[in-house]
Design a protein around this motif. Structure first.
Motif, PDB file in Angstrom:
ATOM      1  N   VAL A  93       0.836  -1.201   0.000  1.00  0.00           N
ATOM      2  CA  VAL A  93       0.000   0.000   0.000  1.00  0.00           C
ATOM      3  C   VAL A  93       0.868   1.247   0.000  1.00  0.00           C
ATOM      4  O   VAL A  93       0.587   2.225  -0.713  1.00  0.00           O
ATOM      5  N   THR A  94       1.944   1.249   0.775  1.00  0.00           N
ATOM      6  CA  THR A  94       2.849   2.394   0.833  1.00  0.00           C
ATOM      7  C   THR A  94       3.477   2.662  -0.529  1.00  0.00           C
ATOM      8  O   THR A  94       3.582   3.815  -0.974  1.00  0.00           O
ATOM      9  N   ALA A  95       3.879   1.599  -1.225  1.00  0.00           N
ATOM     10  CA  ALA A  95       4.491   1.749  -2.545  1.00  0.00           C
ATOM     11  C   ALA A  95       3.491   2.299  -3.555  1.00  0.00           C
ATOM     12  O   ALA A  95       3.808   3.210  -4.334  1.00  0.00           O
ATOM     13  N   VAL A  96       2.274   1.773  -3.552  1.00  0.00           N
ATOM     14  CA  VAL A  96       1.252   2.231  -4.493  1.00  0.00           C
ATOM     15  C   VAL A  96       0.879   3.685  -4.207  1.00  0.00           C
ATOM     16  O   VAL A  96       0.749   4.508  -5.118  1.00  0.00           O
ATOM     17  N   THR A  97       0.708   4.009  -2.930  1.00  0.00           N
ATOM     18  CA  THR A  97       0.357   5.383  -2.556  1.00  0.00           C
ATOM     19  C   THR A  97       1.429   6.366  -2.998  1.00  0.00           C
ATOM     20  O   THR A  97       1.121   7.455  -3.513  1.00  0.00           O
ATOM     21  N   ALA A  98       2.689   6.004  -2.835  1.00  0.00           N
ATOM     22  CA  ALA A  98       3.787   6.882  -3.247  1.00  0.00           C
ATOM     23  C   ALA A  98       3.767   7.096  -4.760  1.00  0.00           C
ATOM     24  O   ALA A  98       3.987   8.218  -5.241  1.00  0.00           O
ATOM     25  N   GLY A 173       2.147  -7.795  -8.060  1.00  0.00           N
ATOM     26  CA  GLY A 173       2.505  -8.776  -7.047  1.00  0.00           C
ATOM     27  C   GLY A 173       3.416  -8.205  -5.983  1.00  0.00           C
ATOM     28  O   GLY A 173       3.911  -7.078  -6.096  1.00  0.00           O
ATOM     29  N   MET A 174       3.662  -8.989  -4.938  1.00  0.00           N
ATOM     30  CA  MET A 174       4.437  -8.493  -3.792  1.00  0.00           C
ATOM     31  C   MET A 174       5.817  -9.118  -3.673  1.00  0.00           C
ATOM     32  O   MET A 174       6.520  -8.869  -2.719  1.00  0.00           O
ATOM     33  N   GLY A 175       6.217  -9.926  -4.633  1.00  0.00           N
ATOM     34  CA  GLY A 175       7.473 -10.640  -4.501  1.00  0.00           C
ATOM     35  C   GLY A 175       8.694  -9.819  -4.860  1.00  0.00           C
ATOM     36  O   GLY A 175       9.566 -10.290  -5.601  1.00  0.00           O
ATOM     37  N   GLN A 176       8.778  -8.588  -4.364  1.00  0.00           N
ATOM     38  CA  GLN A 176       9.908  -7.719  -4.655  1.00  0.00           C
ATOM     39  C   GLN A 176      10.261  -6.908  -3.413  1.00  0.00           C
ATOM     40  O   GLN A 176       9.459  -6.795  -2.491  1.00  0.00           O
ATOM     41  N   TYR A 180      11.918  -1.873  -5.433  1.00  0.00           N
ATOM     42  CA  TYR A 180      11.465  -2.406  -6.710  1.00  0.00           C
ATOM     43  C   TYR A 180       9.947  -2.426  -6.796  1.00  0.00           C
ATOM     44  O   TYR A 180       9.370  -2.242  -7.869  1.00  0.00           O
ATOM     45  N   LEU A 181       9.289  -2.641  -5.664  1.00  0.00           N
ATOM     46  CA  LEU A 181       7.828  -2.626  -5.643  1.00  0.00           C
ATOM     47  C   LEU A 181       7.313  -1.232  -5.992  1.00  0.00           C
ATOM     48  O   LEU A 181       6.384  -1.074  -6.794  1.00  0.00           O
ATOM     49  N   ARG A 182       7.936  -0.222  -5.401  1.00  0.00           N
ATOM     50  CA  ARG A 182       7.529   1.148  -5.707  1.00  0.00           C
ATOM     51  C   ARG A 182       7.826   1.484  -7.165  1.00  0.00           C
ATOM     52  O   ARG A 182       7.017   2.148  -7.831  1.00  0.00           O
ATOM     53  N   ALA A 183       8.956   1.012  -7.671  1.00  0.00           N
ATOM     54  CA  ALA A 183       9.296   1.261  -9.078  1.00  0.00           C
ATOM     55  C   ALA A 183       8.285   0.592 -10.008  1.00  0.00           C
ATOM     56  O   ALA A 183       7.878   1.172 -11.025  1.00  0.00           O
ATOM     57  N   ALA A 184       7.867  -0.624  -9.659  1.00  0.00           N
ATOM     58  CA  ALA A 184       6.888  -1.332 -10.479  1.00  0.00           C
ATOM     59  C   ALA A 184       5.545  -0.621 -10.460  1.00  0.00           C
ATOM     60  O   ALA A 184       4.876  -0.490 -11.493  1.00  0.00           O
ATOM     61  N   ALA A 185       5.134  -0.128  -9.276  1.00  0.00           N
ATOM     62  CA  ALA A 185       3.880   0.610  -9.164  1.00  0.00           C
ATOM     63  C   ALA A 185       3.940   1.887  -9.997  1.00  0.00           C
ATOM     64  O   ALA A 185       2.992   2.243 -10.702  1.00  0.00           O
TER      65      ALA A 185
END
Length: 244
Positions: A93-98, A173-176, A180-185
């Motif tokens: 959620v933090t990554a997507v929100t950012a 997905g969450m496997g990062q 990298y999760l924030r970059a993917a979002a």
């Protein structure tokens, strides 16, 4: 991570055939340009024809509906909320929100709590498996960690003036790791906002591959988005006749 779309169009006589230009013109609006949002136009340092203007607009893929431009603002985004389970959902959620906050500086975005009211829905799950038909022997299933798709629909709020619109679905997905999760979002949201293609340069958010140190939004990313929002599109305009 942008494998295709599901377009709600009348079927052609043969399911193996794509709609002809005549069929497209009959059932879809004429392409026209919308006014660019003020937040996106602000800060443009040079005209696209200028030697100082750098982008990768030539890599963007128009669709059957034209460029994937939003014309109703703010664009409504739903993402799955964090759960009480210890599954790193709060990090997600933090990554997507950012990522939403970063893009919001250029296009008006708002978060909604009901997926059915959203223009863009972001789901915390691995994307559906895709069939890779480029294999030399037989089709293979290919896994992805993130993916964006769109579908077309008709808004009949005003029955005599149905409007062609689109929706976006992002699987993330969450496997990062968190970076990298924030970059993917950030990357997938770029697709959902209209950048339907990839940059060939690793310093751009919309580069086609994951890099060791994910970059922030670049001038080239924003310049490309500006070029897209200057293009004509069938989206956001009334269809020539109601679909039955």
């Amino acid at each position: 991570d942008i494998p295709g779309a599901k377009a709600q169009l009348p079927p052609s006589r043969s399911t193996s055939q794509s709609p002809t230009p005549a069929q497209i013109d009959r059932f879809l609006p004429v392409s026209q340009a919308h006014t660019m949002p003020a937040t996106l136009a602000r800060g443009q340092a040079a005209e696209p024809q200028s030697e100082y203007f750098d982008d990768y607009f030539d890599k963007i893929q128009p669709t059957i509906a034209g460029y994937l431009i939003w014309s109703r603002f703010p664009v409504r985004i739903y993402f799955e909320p964090a759960t009480q389970m210890p599954d790193r959902s709060q990090e997600w959620v933090t990554a997507v929100t950012a990522a939403i906050q970063e893009w919001n500086a250029y296009l008006p975005l708002t978060v909604v709590n009901v997926p059915d009211t959203a223009d863009i829905a972001i789901w915390r799950r691995t994307p559906p498996l895709q069939v890779d038909r480029s294999a030399t022997r037989q089709p293979e299933l290919r896994a992805r960690s993130a993916e964006t798709r769109f579908n077309l629909w008709v808004d009949r709020t005003i029955p005599e003036k149905p409007i062609l619109l689109h929706r976006m679905t992002i699987w993330l997905g969450m496997g990062q790791t968190q970076d990298y999760l924030r970059a993917a979002a950030r990357h997938e949201l770029g697709h959902a906002l209209g950048i339907w293609g990839h940059s060939p340069t690793a310093t751009d958010v919309m580069y086609s591959a994951q890099v060791r140190q994910p970059p922030p939004l670049s001038d080239r990313d924003i310049n490309t988005l500006r070029r897209i929002y200057q293009q004509p599109t069938r989206l956001g305009w009334a269809i020539p006749q109601p679909l039955n």
